[in-house]
Structure formats: C-alpha cells, structure tokens
Write a protein that holds these residues in place. Structure first.
Motif, PDB file in Angstrom:
ATOM      1  N   GLN A   1     -28.875  54.522  27.392  1.00 18.87           N
ATOM      2  CA  GLN A   1     -28.428  54.994  28.700  1.00 18.87           C
ATOM      3  C   GLN A   1     -29.135  54.263  29.831  1.00 18.87           C
ATOM      4  N   GLU A   2     -30.466  54.117  29.705  1.00 23.07           N
ATOM      5  CA  GLU A   2     -31.229  53.468  30.777  1.00 23.07           C
ATOM      6  C   GLU A   2     -30.845  52.000  30.917  1.00 23.07           C
ATOM      7  N   SER A   3     -30.787  51.297  29.799  1.00 20.10           N
ATOM      8  CA  SER A   3     -30.470  49.862  29.844  1.00 20.10           C
ATOM      9  C   SER A   3     -29.045  49.630  30.342  1.00 20.10           C
ATOM     10  N   PHE A   4     -28.113  50.435  29.847  1.00 22.74           N
ATOM     11  CA  PHE A   4     -26.716  50.247  30.230  1.00 22.74           C
ATOM     12  C   PHE A   4     -26.490  50.621  31.696  1.00 22.74           C
ATOM     13  N   ARG A   5     -27.158  51.694  32.134  1.00 28.59           N
ATOM     14  CA  ARG A   5     -26.943  52.153  33.512  1.00 28.59           C
ATOM     15  C   ARG A   5     -27.351  51.075  34.512  1.00 28.59           C
ATOM     16  N   GLU A   6     -28.420  50.354  34.221  1.00 27.60           N
ATOM     17  CA  GLU A   6     -28.858  49.274  35.110  1.00 27.60           C
ATOM     18  C   GLU A   6     -27.813  48.169  35.224  1.00 27.60           C
ATOM     19  N   LEU A   7     -26.925  48.099  34.217  1.00 27.05           N
ATOM     20  CA  LEU A   7     -25.862  47.090  34.232  1.00 27.05           C
ATOM     21  C   LEU A   7     -24.535  47.683  34.726  1.00 27.05           C
ATOM     22  N   GLY A   8     -24.594  48.917  35.216  1.00 22.29           N
ATOM     23  CA  GLY A   8     -23.383  49.564  35.707  1.00 22.29           C
ATOM     24  C   GLY A   8     -22.492  50.101  34.613  1.00 22.29           C
ATOM     25  N   LEU A   9     -23.059  50.313  33.424  1.00 27.02           N
ATOM     26  CA  LEU A   9     -22.281  50.830  32.288  1.00 27.02           C
ATOM     27  C   LEU A   9     -22.696  52.273  32.003  1.00 27.02           C
ATOM     28  N   PHE A  10     -21.720  53.092  31.627  1.00 32.33           N
ATOM     29  CA  PHE A  10     -21.997  54.487  31.288  1.00 32.33           C
ATOM     30  C   PHE A  10     -21.813  54.691  29.794  1.00 32.33           C
ATOM     31  N   SER A  11     -22.667  55.527  29.217  1.00 35.38           N
ATOM     32  CA  SER A  11     -22.595  55.736  27.767  1.00 35.38           C
ATOM     33  C   SER A  11     -22.554  57.222  27.439  1.00 35.38           C
ATOM     34  N   ALA A  12     -22.070  57.522  26.250  1.00 34.82           N
ATOM     35  CA  ALA A  12     -21.966  58.909  25.786  1.00 34.82           C
ATOM     36  C   ALA A  12     -22.318  58.944  24.302  1.00 34.82           C
ATOM     37  N   GLN A  13     -22.918  60.021  23.868  1.00 35.53           N
ATOM     38  CA  GLN A  13     -23.319  60.143  22.463  1.00 35.53           C
ATOM     39  C   GLN A  13     -22.271  60.906  21.662  1.00 35.53           C
ATOM     40  N   CYS A  14     -21.939  60.369  20.500  1.00 37.73           N
ATOM     41  CA  CYS A  14     -21.059  61.074  19.560  1.00 37.73           C
ATOM     42  C   CYS A  14     -21.719  61.048  18.185  1.00 37.73           C
ATOM     43  N   LEU A  15     -21.967  62.207  17.617  1.00 34.16           N
ATOM     44  CA  LEU A  15     -22.536  62.286  16.271  1.00 34.16           C
ATOM     45  C   LEU A  15     -21.448  62.733  15.302  1.00 34.16           C
ATOM     46  N   LEU A  16     -21.198  61.934  14.295  1.00 30.72           N
ATOM     47  CA  LEU A  16     -20.130  62.219  13.336  1.00 30.72           C
ATOM     48  C   LEU A  16     -20.695  62.352  11.929  1.00 30.72           C
ATOM     49  N   SER A  17     -19.982  63.066  11.085  1.00 35.01           N
ATOM     50  CA  SER A  17     -20.345  63.087   9.665  1.00 35.01           C
ATOM     51  C   SER A  17     -19.089  62.839   8.838  1.00 35.01           C
ATOM     52  N   TYR A  18     -19.279  62.509   7.582  1.00 40.45           N
ATOM     53  CA  TYR A  18     -18.143  62.120   6.747  1.00 40.45           C
ATOM     54  C   TYR A  18     -17.122  63.227   6.588  1.00 40.45           C
ATOM     55  N   SER A  19     -17.595  64.467   6.560  1.00 43.61           N
ATOM     56  CA  SER A  19     -16.651  65.577   6.392  1.00 43.61           C
ATOM     57  C   SER A  19     -15.659  65.623   7.555  1.00 43.61           C
ATOM     58  N   ASP A  20     -16.069  65.105   8.724  1.00 44.26           N
ATOM     59  CA  ASP A  20     -15.155  65.069   9.870  1.00 44.26           C
ATOM     60  C   ASP A  20     -13.908  64.232   9.571  1.00 44.26           C
TER      61      ASP A  20
END
Length: 262
Positions: free
Chosen positions: A85-104
């Motif tokens: 988030q910190e590194s991307f934000r400095e470049l004007g990029l926004f990020s989001a976290q997605c946690l997935l598992s195989y059962s999904d």
C-alpha cells in the motif's frame, strides 16, 4: 478494452532471494504497473507473508511446523500489505487485499462473489493483491507457493495473460541444467513438451519448483490463457517482457498470441 494481467509474484522475487521483503522490488513492480496502466489492468497474486513475518518475530512453539507457518503468515500478511500500500500509493496506485482459499473455487456462489468483487475493484482502479488465506488453509504453504492459486484465479477472472515471476529466466532445458549452463526455452505451444524438461529442483524461499509452474500453466491453458514465466529478480521484468527483451518462457495457447491480439 484493457488487457487483464494476472501477475503472480513468488517469495523469492519479493525477497530478492534474501531473508526479508525488498521494498525496492515492490516499488519496481508498482513503477512498471504505473507505466502500463493505460493499456493493462493488473491483478496480483503475491506470496511473501511468511517471509515478511520472519523479519519481525521468531515464534516460540512446540507445535507442528505447518501450524507455525500458518501463524507466521497471519503475522506477516498485514506487514506485506502495508508495504504494498505504501509503495504503490507513492506511485498513485491503490491496492486492496483479497484472501482466498481453495474451497472458494469449489463453491459456485463463492466463485461468483470473488469475480464480482475483483471486477468492481479493478473497475475502480484498485489493484487486488491476493494471497491464500493461510490461517485456514495450508495447501499452498506445503505445495505450491501460490502458483496454482494464481492459475485458478486467472481462469476465474478471464485474464488475458498469466505472468509468473520467479527466480529463473523462465524454464530451462533439462540437459542445459545438467551441463551447468542453463538455457531458456523461449516459446512453446501448450505444455506437453515441457513436462520432460522439468526437474524437481525447488527454489530457495518458495515452496514451488518448476513443476508447480507447469501445473499452473496447464490450468491456464485449459482456460485458453497464455502463461509467461519471467525472472522477477530483474528490474523492469514486466515491461521488458512486453517489449520482448530479456529471457523468459512463453507458453502459448492454440487460440492466439497474447501480444499479437493487442
């Protein structure tokens, strides 16, 4: 229409084969995405939660090794996301976290939810950063450094390209490895010819050797998605691959070629 890239980053890439996550490498990835974002949309599957935790803690335990790794993943995941988030934000990029598992991926409703959520994120210029939900699932910790997760996600999201960043210049011919002078297989159609070239050698930090990369490419092939295996240790590895420079392996599909369609 932007082309959709599923970028899978292994632990060995993110740590630059050291014992800690490299902020410089995260910045390198972000910088390239910023350059390419008008033409391509990126979804990232990132390993590295365990490596991130090891920078901060040494756990006391007498439990099973896999549970310790799951605990480390739980500690490291927020640190890893913060660095993105910190590194991307400095470049004007926004990020989001997605946690997935195989059962999904086995549940049609979950699959639809994942796709809809990620489509909304990407449509609003957020870069989803996906990792396995390691506290509930131990498959990838043991078996594949997120390679399979990346391929399943690429198929679900109908990506145009699966790009796997690792610590080699793609897949090498078996004989060249045995001779100590690795030679990259630059391009193949389908994966059948690659199976005989795969050695069982594992990478240093990650849990996936080349076998898991080929298995991932197989899943991508079945979904009609081309796979590139590139050396993430190099700076500008994404833009270089798009420019056709550097050594990497392209696993084409019979339906067409990723860049030629563009």
């Amino acid at each position: 229409m932007k082309k959709r890239i599923l970028l899978k980053i292994g632990s060995n890439t993110l740590t630059k084969e050291t014992n800690q996550i490299s902020r410089g490498k995260i910045e390198d990835i972000g910088r390239q995405i910023a350059v390419l974002k008008d033409d391509y949309e990126f979804v990232i599957v990132s390993s590295g939660a365990i490596a991130a935790a090891k920078q901060f803690v040494k756990l006391e335990h007498n439990g099973e090794e896999i549970n310790v790794k799951q605990a480390l993943a739980a500690i490291g995941q927020p640190h890893l996301m913060r660095m993105f988030q910190e590194s991307f934000r400095e470049l004007g990029l926004f990020s989001a976290q997605c946690l997935l598992s195989y059962s999904d991926f086995e549940n049609p409703k979950s699959k639809a939810n994942i796709k809809n959520t990620i489509d909304i994120l990407v449509g609003n210029n957020f870069i989803p950063i996906i990792n396995e939900n390691d506290t509930v699932a131990a498959d990838e910790i043991q078996f594949g450094d997120n390679d399979k997760l990346a391929a399943l996600t690429a198929a679900l999201l109908k990506a145009d390209l699966l790009m796997i960043a690792t610590n080699t210049n793609g897949i090498y011919t078996k004989i060249s490895i045995e001779n100590g002078q690795p030679e990259t297989i630059s391009e193949v159609l389908g994966i059948s010819s690659l199976q005989k070239e795969i050695s069982s050698h594992k990478s240093s930090h990650g849990t996936g050797g080349m076998q898991s990369k080929v298995e991932a490419a197989t899943i991508a092939q079945e979904a009609g998605i081309e796979t590139w295996i590139v050396n993430g240790l190099n700076d500008s590895f994404i833009t270089d691959a798009f420019a056709g420079s550097g050594k990497h392996t392209k696993i084409k599909t019979k339906d067409g070629h990723f860049l030629e369609d563009h």
